[in-house]
Scaffold this motif. Sequence first.
Motif, PDB file in Angstrom:
ATOM      1  N   ALA A  28       0.598  -1.215   0.128  1.00  0.00           N
ATOM      2  CA  ALA A  28       0.030  -0.216  -0.061  1.00  0.00           C
ATOM      3  C   ALA A  28       0.970   1.348  -0.168  1.00  0.00           C
ATOM      4  O   ALA A  28       0.446   2.119  -0.856  1.00  0.00           O
ATOM      5  CB  ALA A  28      -0.856   0.063   1.291  1.00  0.00           C
ATOM      6  N   VAL A  29       2.059   1.071   0.658  1.00  0.00           N
ATOM      7  CA  VAL A  29       2.620   2.556   0.658  1.00  0.00           C
ATOM      8  C   VAL A  29       3.374   2.513  -0.686  1.00  0.00           C
ATOM      9  O   VAL A  29       3.560   3.549  -1.345  1.00  0.00           O
ATOM     10  CB  VAL A  29       3.707   2.179   1.948  1.00  0.00           C
ATOM     11  N   ARG A  30       4.151   1.450  -1.127  1.00  0.00           N
ATOM     12  CA  ARG A  30       4.743   1.346  -2.619  1.00  0.00           C
ATOM     13  C   ARG A  30       3.718   2.109  -3.450  1.00  0.00           C
ATOM     14  O   ARG A  30       4.216   2.797  -4.237  1.00  0.00           O
ATOM     15  CB  ARG A  30       5.162   0.061  -2.686  1.00  0.00           C
ATOM     16  N   ALA A  31       2.379   1.719  -3.451  1.00  0.00           N
ATOM     17  CA  ALA A  31       1.675   2.150  -4.580  1.00  0.00           C
ATOM     18  C   ALA A  31       0.720   3.367  -4.140  1.00  0.00           C
ATOM     19  O   ALA A  31      -0.228   3.923  -5.074  1.00  0.00           O
ATOM     20  CB  ALA A  31       0.406   0.739  -4.773  1.00  0.00           C
ATOM     21  N   TRP A  32       1.082   4.115  -2.897  1.00  0.00           N
ATOM     22  CA  TRP A  32       0.201   5.349  -2.695  1.00  0.00           C
ATOM     23  C   TRP A  32       0.438   6.236  -3.794  1.00  0.00           C
ATOM     24  O   TRP A  32       1.492   6.637  -4.113  1.00  0.00           O
ATOM     25  CB  TRP A  32       0.851   5.729  -1.144  1.00  0.00           C
ATOM     26  N   PRO A  37       1.913  13.263   0.152  1.00  0.00           N
ATOM     27  CA  PRO A  37       3.016  12.446  -0.404  1.00  0.00           C
ATOM     28  C   PRO A  37       3.458  11.085   0.623  1.00  0.00           C
ATOM     29  O   PRO A  37       3.371  11.326   1.665  1.00  0.00           O
ATOM     30  CB  PRO A  37       4.103  13.319  -0.262  1.00  0.00           C
ATOM     31  N   ALA A  38       3.895  10.246  -0.138  1.00  0.00           N
ATOM     32  CA  ALA A  38       4.051   8.774   0.559  1.00  0.00           C
ATOM     33  C   ALA A  38       5.245   8.935   1.670  1.00  0.00           C
ATOM     34  O   ALA A  38       5.288   8.440   2.701  1.00  0.00           O
ATOM     35  CB  ALA A  38       4.593   7.679  -0.456  1.00  0.00           C
ATOM     36  N   ASP A  39       6.248   9.931   1.471  1.00  0.00           N
ATOM     37  CA  ASP A  39       7.269  10.011   2.169  1.00  0.00           C
ATOM     38  C   ASP A  39       6.869  11.011   3.449  1.00  0.00           C
ATOM     39  O   ASP A  39       7.471  11.045   4.338  1.00  0.00           O
ATOM     40  CB  ASP A  39       8.356  10.819   1.632  1.00  0.00           C
ATOM     41  N   GLU A  40       5.658  11.457   3.748  1.00  0.00           N
ATOM     42  CA  GLU A  40       5.022  12.053   4.791  1.00  0.00           C
ATOM     43  C   GLU A  40       4.511  10.793   5.881  1.00  0.00           C
ATOM     44  O   GLU A  40       4.177  11.281   6.820  1.00  0.00           O
ATOM     45  CB  GLU A  40       3.932  13.003   4.716  1.00  0.00           C
ATOM     46  N   MET A  41       4.398   9.516   5.100  1.00  0.00           N
ATOM     47  CA  MET A  41       4.179   8.386   6.210  1.00  0.00           C
ATOM     48  C   MET A  41       5.661   8.234   6.795  1.00  0.00           C
ATOM     49  O   MET A  41       6.594   7.820   6.264  1.00  0.00           O
ATOM     50  CB  MET A  41       3.662   7.369   5.422  1.00  0.00           C
ATOM     51  N   GLY A 155      -0.865   1.670  14.114  1.00  0.00           N
ATOM     52  CA  GLY A 155       0.003   0.562  13.700  1.00  0.00           C
ATOM     53  C   GLY A 155       0.721   0.125  12.365  1.00  0.00           C
ATOM     54  O   GLY A 155       0.387   1.213  11.371  1.00  0.00           O
ATOM     55  N   SER A 156       1.584  -0.562  12.460  1.00  0.00           N
ATOM     56  CA  SER A 156       2.309  -0.679  11.196  1.00  0.00           C
ATOM     57  C   SER A 156       2.191  -2.069  10.503  1.00  0.00           C
ATOM     58  O   SER A 156       2.795  -2.487   9.371  1.00  0.00           O
ATOM     59  CB  SER A 156       3.872  -0.684  11.248  1.00  0.00           C
ATOM     60  N   GLY A 157       1.212  -2.440  10.691  1.00  0.00           N
ATOM     61  CA  GLY A 157       0.830  -4.150  10.258  1.00  0.00           C
ATOM     62  C   GLY A 157       1.696  -5.337  11.168  1.00  0.00           C
ATOM     63  O   GLY A 157       1.249  -6.310  11.003  1.00  0.00           O
ATOM     64  N   ARG A 158       2.621  -4.743  12.053  1.00  0.00           N
ATOM     65  CA  ARG A 158       3.348  -5.849  12.677  1.00  0.00           C
ATOM     66  C   ARG A 158       3.329  -5.202  14.227  1.00  0.00           C
ATOM     67  O   ARG A 158       2.857  -3.955  14.408  1.00  0.00           O
ATOM     68  CB  ARG A 158       4.869  -5.676  12.319  1.00  0.00           C
ATOM     69  N   ARG A 159       3.626  -5.981  15.244  1.00  0.00           N
ATOM     70  CA  ARG A 159       3.590  -5.559  16.602  1.00  0.00           C
ATOM     71  C   ARG A 159       4.780  -4.696  16.841  1.00  0.00           C
ATOM     72  O   ARG A 159       4.698  -3.700  17.787  1.00  0.00           O
ATOM     73  CB  ARG A 159       3.662  -6.772  17.476  1.00  0.00           C
ATOM     74  N   ARG A 160       5.754  -4.681  16.107  1.00  0.00           N
ATOM     75  CA  ARG A 160       6.943  -3.891  16.215  1.00  0.00           C
ATOM     76  C   ARG A 160       6.968  -2.744  15.091  1.00  0.00           C
ATOM     77  O   ARG A 160       6.653  -3.119  13.998  1.00  0.00           O
ATOM     78  CB  ARG A 160       8.409  -4.664  15.858  1.00  0.00           C
ATOM     79  N   GLY A 161       6.928  -1.724  15.487  1.00  0.00           N
ATOM     80  CA  GLY A 161       6.893  -0.527  14.859  1.00  0.00           C
ATOM     81  C   GLY A 161       5.822   0.020  14.609  1.00  0.00           C
ATOM     82  O   GLY A 161       4.765  -0.627  14.810  1.00  0.00           O
ATOM     83  N   LYS A 162       5.658   1.249  14.411  1.00  0.00           N
ATOM     84  CA  LYS A 162       4.294   2.189  14.171  1.00  0.00           C
ATOM     85  C   LYS A 162       4.404   3.025  12.855  1.00  0.00           C
ATOM     86  O   LYS A 162       5.837   3.358  12.508  1.00  0.00           O
ATOM     87  CB  LYS A 162       4.033   3.163  15.399  1.00  0.00           C
ATOM     88  N   LEU A 163       3.366   3.545  12.632  1.00  0.00           N
ATOM     89  CA  LEU A 163       3.437   4.587  11.363  1.00  0.00           C
ATOM     90  C   LEU A 163       2.744   5.721  12.197  1.00  0.00           C
ATOM     91  O   LEU A 163       1.969   5.932  12.870  1.00  0.00           O
ATOM     92  CB  LEU A 163       2.629   4.232  10.392  1.00  0.00           C
ATOM     93  N   ILE A 164       3.482   7.076  11.478  1.00  0.00           N
ATOM     94  CA  ILE A 164       2.865   8.263  12.037  1.00  0.00           C
ATOM     95  C   ILE A 164       2.549   8.943  10.547  1.00  0.00           C
ATOM     96  O   ILE A 164       3.561   9.114   9.755  1.00  0.00           O
ATOM     97  CB  ILE A 164       4.149   9.156  12.791  1.00  0.00           C
ATOM     98  N   VAL A 165       1.310   9.244  10.529  1.00  0.00           N
ATOM     99  CA  VAL A 165       0.733   9.805   9.272  1.00  0.00           C
ATOM    100  C   VAL A 165      -0.099  11.200   9.454  1.00  0.00           C
ATOM    101  O   VAL A 165      -0.695  11.161  10.471  1.00  0.00           O
ATOM    102  CB  VAL A 165       0.187   8.597   8.421  1.00  0.00           C
ATOM    103  N   PRO A 166      -0.018  12.183   8.527  1.00  0.00           N
ATOM    104  CA  PRO A 166      -1.354  13.176   8.699  1.00  0.00           C
ATOM    105  C   PRO A 166      -2.487  12.437   8.684  1.00  0.00           C
ATOM    106  O   PRO A 166      -2.811  11.745   8.009  1.00  0.00           O
ATOM    107  CB  PRO A 166      -1.006  13.890   7.315  1.00  0.00           C
ATOM    108  N   GLY A 167      -3.448  12.961   9.632  1.00  0.00           N
ATOM    109  CA  GLY A 167      -4.998  12.588   9.716  1.00  0.00           C
ATOM    110  C   GLY A 167      -5.616  12.451   8.414  1.00  0.00           C
ATOM    111  O   GLY A 167      -6.498  11.549   8.028  1.00  0.00           O
ATOM    112  N   LYS A 168      -5.446  13.525   7.632  1.00  0.00           N
ATOM    113  CA  LYS A 168      -6.057  13.793   6.318  1.00  0.00           C
ATOM    114  C   LYS A 168      -5.792  12.453   5.383  1.00  0.00           C
ATOM    115  O   LYS A 168      -6.585  12.249   4.414  1.00  0.00           O
ATOM    116  CB  LYS A 168      -5.938  15.062   5.551  1.00  0.00           C
ATOM    117  N   LEU A 169      -4.731  11.693   5.500  1.00  0.00           N
ATOM    118  CA  LEU A 169      -4.506  10.589   4.686  1.00  0.00           C
ATOM    119  C   LEU A 169      -5.690   9.662   4.659  1.00  0.00           C
ATOM    120  O   LEU A 169      -5.883   8.884   3.754  1.00  0.00           O
ATOM    121  CB  LEU A 169      -3.102  10.086   4.957  1.00  0.00           C
TER     122      LEU A 169
END
Length: 184
Positions: A28-32, A37-41, A155-169
Motif C-alpha cells: 500500500a505504501v509502495r502504490a500510494w 505524499p508517501a514520504d510523509e508516512m 499500527g504498522s501491520g506488525r507488533r514492532r514499529g508504528k506509522l505516523i501519518v497526517p490525519g487527512k491521509l
Amino acid sequence: MRAPIGNFDNARPAPDCLDELNGPVAAAVRAWRGTVPADEMVYVDTDPAKADTAAFVEHYGQDLMTASANCVVVAAKRGGETTLAACLVPAAARADVNGTVRRLLGARKVSFASMDTAVELSGMEYGGITPIGLPADWRVLVDATVADMPWVLIGSGRRRGKLIVPGKLFTELPGAELVEGLAS
C-alpha cells in the motif's frame, strides 16, 4: 529524520523502509498515490515489550496519548452473511459498534472480529492492524476527529514499529468513509 510526534530514536519515511513493514502495508505504501505524499508516512521502530499503552506513552512521549488511533476489525452480520470492516477511532475512545457502526453497515449484529479472522484476512499481526493496506473491498470507517489530527500514530501491520501519518491521509484510503461520532 525526527518524528513529528513522540520521542523515537529511529524515524524514517515509510517508503525507505518497506522491509520493516509487512506485505499488505508495504504494498500500500509502495502504490500510494494520494494527495499526501508517501514520504510523509513516517515509520518508527518500537519495542514490542513496551506495547502496553501506559508503558508505551511513558517511554515514547505523553503527547502520543492524544495523537494515537486504534484500528479495530468488526464483523457485521445480516441474513446469514458476514462482512468485515475496519473502524479507526482515537486511542482514548471506543468505536460505537452497537449504534453507529451497526447502522452504517446495515447489520442486524456487529461484533469485533475474532483474532484469527482479523489476522488471516488482513494479512497483519494482531495488535498491529492498520487501515493502510487492508483489503480493498473492506469499508474503512474513520472517525472525523482522527482525520482532523495533524499527525496520528497507528499500527504498522506488525507488533514492532508504528506509522505516523497526517490525519487527512485516512480519508484517501480505499474504502474510507469519514464518520462523525464513530467514537464514543
